[in-house]
Enzyme design. Structure first.
Site, mmCIF file in Angstrom:
data_model
loop_
_atom_site.group_PDB
_atom_site.id
_atom_site.type_symbol
_atom_site.label_atom_id
_atom_site.label_comp_id
_atom_site.label_asym_id
_atom_site.label_seq_id
_atom_site.Cartn_x
_atom_site.Cartn_y
_atom_site.Cartn_z
ATOM 1 C CB ALA A 1 -16.530 12.475 4.176
ATOM 2 C CG ASN B 1 -12.194 13.752 11.730
ATOM 3 O OD1 ASN B 1 -12.936 13.056 12.422
ATOM 4 N ND2 ASN B 1 -10.976 13.387 11.404
ATOM 5 C CG ASP C 1 -10.246 3.281 -0.643
ATOM 6 O OD1 ASP C 1 -10.510 3.607 0.530
ATOM 7 O OD2 ASP C 1 -10.321 4.086 -1.594
ATOM 8 C CG HIS D 1 0.334 6.363 2.528
ATOM 9 N ND1 HIS D 1 -0.485 6.839 3.525
ATOM 10 C CD2 HIS D 1 1.496 7.054 2.659
ATOM 11 C CE1 HIS D 1 0.164 7.757 4.241
ATOM 12 N NE2 HIS D 1 1.368 7.910 3.728
ATOM 13 C CE1 TYR E 1 -0.638 -5.095 4.600
ATOM 14 C CE2 TYR E 1 -1.855 -3.420 3.396
ATOM 15 C CZ TYR E 1 -0.937 -3.761 4.363
ATOM 16 O OH TYR E 1 -0.325 -2.777 5.099
ATOM 17 C CD GLN F 1 -3.154 10.574 5.182
ATOM 18 O OE1 GLN F 1 -2.283 10.266 5.991
ATOM 19 N NE2 GLN F 1 -4.296 11.134 5.550
ATOM 20 C CG ASN F 2 -8.040 6.752 2.034
ATOM 21 O OD1 ASN F 2 -7.484 6.846 3.135
ATOM 22 N ND2 ASN F 2 -9.164 7.388 1.739
ATOM 23 N NE ARG G 1 -6.418 -2.519 4.911
ATOM 24 C CZ ARG G 1 -5.356 -1.710 4.990
ATOM 25 N NH1 ARG G 1 -4.197 -2.169 5.439
ATOM 26 N NH2 ARG G 1 -5.419 -0.457 4.616
HETATM 27 C C1 BV8 Z 1 8.609 7.215 6.609
HETATM 28 C C2 BV8 Z 1 -0.503 2.234 3.801
HETATM 29 C C3 BV8 Z 1 10.966 7.365 6.382
HETATM 30 C C4 BV8 Z 1 -0.449 0.882 4.430
HETATM 31 C C5 BV8 Z 1 0.041 3.776 5.622
HETATM 32 C C6 BV8 Z 1 7.571 9.531 15.262
HETATM 33 C C7 BV8 Z 1 7.138 10.811 14.949
HETATM 34 C C8 BV8 Z 1 6.797 11.160 13.646
HETATM 35 C C9 BV8 Z 1 6.883 10.212 12.624
HETATM 36 C C10 BV8 Z 1 7.298 8.963 12.962
HETATM 37 C C11 BV8 Z 1 7.636 8.598 14.253
HETATM 38 N N1 BV8 Z 1 8.002 7.299 14.250
HETATM 39 C C12 BV8 Z 1 7.890 6.815 12.987
HETATM 40 C C13 BV8 Z 1 7.499 7.818 12.206
HETATM 41 C C14 BV8 Z 1 7.273 7.762 10.776
HETATM 42 C C15 BV8 Z 1 5.947 7.088 10.478
HETATM 43 C C16 BV8 Z 1 4.810 7.733 11.231
HETATM 44 O O1 BV8 Z 1 4.339 8.791 10.835
HETATM 45 N N2 BV8 Z 1 4.369 7.108 12.318
HETATM 46 C C17 BV8 Z 1 3.307 7.720 13.107
HETATM 47 C C18 BV8 Z 1 2.185 6.730 13.340
HETATM 48 C C19 BV8 Z 1 3.907 8.219 14.406
HETATM 49 N N3 BV8 Z 1 5.786 7.286 9.058
HETATM 50 C C20 BV8 Z 1 6.323 6.399 8.216
HETATM 51 O O2 BV8 Z 1 6.884 5.371 8.555
HETATM 52 C C21 BV8 Z 1 6.243 6.784 6.752
HETATM 53 N N4 BV8 Z 1 7.531 6.571 6.152
HETATM 54 O O3 BV8 Z 1 8.592 8.049 7.476
HETATM 55 O O4 BV8 Z 1 9.736 6.772 5.979
HETATM 56 C C22 BV8 Z 1 11.936 6.989 5.344
HETATM 57 C C23 BV8 Z 1 12.482 7.973 4.541
HETATM 58 C C24 BV8 Z 1 13.426 7.629 3.589
HETATM 59 C C25 BV8 Z 1 13.798 6.278 3.409
HETATM 60 C C26 BV8 Z 1 13.194 5.285 4.204
HETATM 61 C C27 BV8 Z 1 12.269 5.641 5.185
HETATM 62 C C28 BV8 Z 1 5.263 5.874 6.018
HETATM 63 C C29 BV8 Z 1 3.861 6.174 6.473
HETATM 64 C C30 BV8 Z 1 2.861 5.427 5.587
HETATM 65 C C31 BV8 Z 1 2.375 4.186 6.291
HETATM 66 N N5 BV8 Z 1 1.327 3.548 5.477
HETATM 67 N N6 BV8 Z 1 -0.883 3.221 4.821
HETATM 68 C C32 BV8 Z 1 -1.824 0.393 4.796
HETATM 69 O O5 BV8 Z 1 -2.837 1.064 4.503
HETATM 70 O O6 BV8 Z 1 -1.875 -0.727 5.346
HETATM 71 S S1 BV8 Z 1 -0.461 4.856 6.819
HETATM 72 C C33 BV8 Z 1 -2.084 4.523 7.292
HETATM 73 O O7 BV8 Z 1 -2.335 5.299 8.453
HETATM 74 C C34 BV8 Z 1 -3.116 5.048 6.362
HETATM 75 O O8 BV8 Z 1 -2.834 4.815 5.033
HETATM 76 C C35 BV8 Z 1 -3.154 6.514 6.650
HETATM 77 O O9 BV8 Z 1 -2.280 7.169 5.806
HETATM 78 C C36 BV8 Z 1 -2.591 6.611 8.016
HETATM 79 C C37 BV8 Z 1 -3.508 7.323 8.960
HETATM 80 O O10 BV8 Z 1 -4.711 6.764 8.806
HETATM 81 P P1 BV8 Z 1 -5.967 7.717 8.474
HETATM 82 O O11 BV8 Z 1 -6.165 7.727 7.011
HETATM 83 O O12 BV8 Z 1 -5.818 9.044 9.132
HETATM 84 O O13 BV8 Z 1 -7.066 6.862 9.148
HETATM 85 P P2 BV8 Z 1 -7.312 6.711 10.699
HETATM 86 O O14 BV8 Z 1 -8.057 5.445 10.916
HETATM 87 O O15 BV8 Z 1 -6.056 6.967 11.469
HETATM 88 O O16 BV8 Z 1 -8.272 7.963 10.986
HETATM 89 C C38 BV8 Z 1 -9.533 8.011 10.357
HETATM 90 C C39 BV8 Z 1 -10.091 9.394 10.646
HETATM 91 O O17 BV8 Z 1 -11.328 9.516 9.984
HETATM 92 C C40 BV8 Z 1 -10.360 9.640 12.126
HETATM 93 O O18 BV8 Z 1 -9.904 10.944 12.459
HETATM 94 C C41 BV8 Z 1 -11.889 9.570 12.224
HETATM 95 O O19 BV8 Z 1 -12.398 10.467 13.202
HETATM 96 C C42 BV8 Z 1 -12.295 10.027 10.854
HETATM 97 N N7 BV8 Z 1 -13.589 9.517 10.385
HETATM 98 C C43 BV8 Z 1 -14.210 8.348 10.720
HETATM 99 N N8 BV8 Z 1 -15.377 8.250 10.032
HETATM 100 C C44 BV8 Z 1 -15.466 9.364 9.238
HETATM 101 C C45 BV8 Z 1 -14.338 10.167 9.454
HETATM 102 N N9 BV8 Z 1 -14.141 11.330 8.820
HETATM 103 C C46 BV8 Z 1 -15.087 11.733 7.942
HETATM 104 N N10 BV8 Z 1 -16.196 11.006 7.667
HETATM 105 C C47 BV8 Z 1 -16.420 9.836 8.305
HETATM 106 N N11 BV8 Z 1 -17.534 9.128 8.031
#
Ligand code: BV8
Ligand code: ZN
Length: 252
Positions: free
Chosen positions: A235, A217, A103, A117, A66, A100-101, A69
């Site tokens: 973006a 995207n 930063d 987040h 972290y 969701q970011n 980052r």
């Molecule tokens: C919770 C902070 C319950 C930390 C983050 C099964 C099914 C469904 C859900 C779940 C499951 N198993 C577990 C879960 C729940 C889980 C979840 O969703 N898992 C997923 C992966 C299956 N969720 C959780 O655990 C959440 N909490 O459910 O709690 C609960 C309730 C009550 C009491 C207790 C518990 C918590 C989720 C939050 C996690 N923290 N971030 C950190 O940053 O280190 S999430 C993290 O990933 C990011 O913050 C972001 O939110 C998330 C996704 O990332 P993206 O932002 O989408 O980025 P990514 O790299 O994935 O994609 C980038 C995109 O940009 C791509 O599409 C790319 O094509 C595009 N791109 C690239 N360049 C560009 C562009 N677009 C435009 N312009 C460009 N230039």
């Protein structure tokens, strides 16, 4: 070229939501979440590092990731995509930005986002929860493990002020985000892979409530089917062009 139907919807929209993920910061040089793992981190799955369990098991590894980052963000600048979103807020009656970011680039571009987040800049004590303001940025952080500082109040370990997998999102922020999605005319989903819940529900709620969902995207995501418009591109290029075509003098 922005579709004429979208131009018309935007010019008549009274409530617009912009929902962002890591992709909006990609052109500021911040690795997206899926590729946030260069160097030391390439051996780890972010889903394993971004958890309380990982921090308990190896606090220095997680804190080092972290701080690496945070140092990258401190050395980066908002890009044209962040600035276009901030500008759009002055062109529509009501714009709600939800990010969701973790930063601070939206804030540095002049926006005031709903943060789902947490933030890299709001560390707190893992044990007693005490907030610890913005710690002085660590010296240029190499990508290596770093012992977390100790809490001034209880000597517990300081953790990043982010929401980890398995942790609940801040209730107020999530409720405000869902309310905005339910009552908007247009929702932009910018730079998110749309796979993390409950955040990924937000564009779905908007679509179900009759809003036009616009995805920005370069790649496909699970939201493609539900989006009314898929603007394939980055973006920092798509958003400024969309503003010019929608609101520049000659186009009003
Ligand atoms: C919770 C902070 C319950 C930390 C983050 C099964 C099914 C469904 C859900 C779940 C499951 N198993 C577990 C879960 C729940 C889980 C979840 O969703 N898992 C997923 C992966 C299956 N969720 C959780 O655990 C959440 N909490 O459910 O709690 C609960 C309730 C009550 C009491 C207790 C518990 C918590 C989720 C939050 C996690 N923290 N971030 C950190 O940053 O280190 S999430 C993290 O990933 C990011 O913050 C972001 O939110 C998330 C996704 O990332 P993206 O932002 O989408 O980025 P990514 O790299 O994935 O994609 C980038 C995109 O940009 C791509 O599409 C790319 O094509 C595009 N791109 C690239 N360049 C560009 C562009 N677009 C435009 N312009 C460009 N230039
Ligand atoms: Zn403490």
């Amino acid at each position: 070229m922005t579709p004429s139907e979208l131009l018309a919807r935007l010019r008549s929209a009274s409530r617009v939501v912009v929902f962002t993920g890591a992709g909006v910061s990609a052109e500021s040089g911040i690795p997206t979440f899926r590729d946030a793992l260069t160097g030391l981190w390439s051996k780890f799955d972010p889903m394993q590092l971004a958890t309380a369990e990982a921090f308990r098991r190896d606090p220095a590894l997680v804190w080092g990731w972290y701080e690496w980052r945070r140092a990258k963000v401190a050395g980066a600048k908002p890009n044209a995509g962040h600035f276009a979103i901030a500008k759009m807020a002055s062109l529509v009656p009501l714009l709600t930005l939800i990010t969701q970011n973790v930063d601070d680039l939206h804030e540095r571009a002049g926006s005031d986002p709903i943060r789902l987040h947490g933030s890299l800049f709001a560390p707190r004590c893992f044990d007693c929860g005490e907030g610890h303001g913005v710690l002085p940025a660590s010296p240029i952080v190499a990508d290596e493990p770093l012992e977390p500082p100790a809490c001034a109040r209880c000597a517990g370990k300081i953790r990043p002020g982010v929401v980890w997998f398995g942790e609940a999102l801040p209730g107020e922020a999530l409720d405000a985000a869902f309310d905005a999605a339910r009552s908007c005319d247009v929702l932009f989903s910018v730079g998110t892979s749309s796979v993390v819940y409950p955040a990924a529900e937000i564009p779905v709620i908007a679509a179900r409530s009759g809003a036009a969902v616009v995805q920005v995207n370069p790649d496909r995501t699970p939201l493609d089917e539900m989006a009314r418009f898929n603007l394939r591109g980055s973006a920092a290029s798509v958003l400024p062009q969309l503003l010019r075509e929608t609101w520049s003098e000659e186009n009003r």
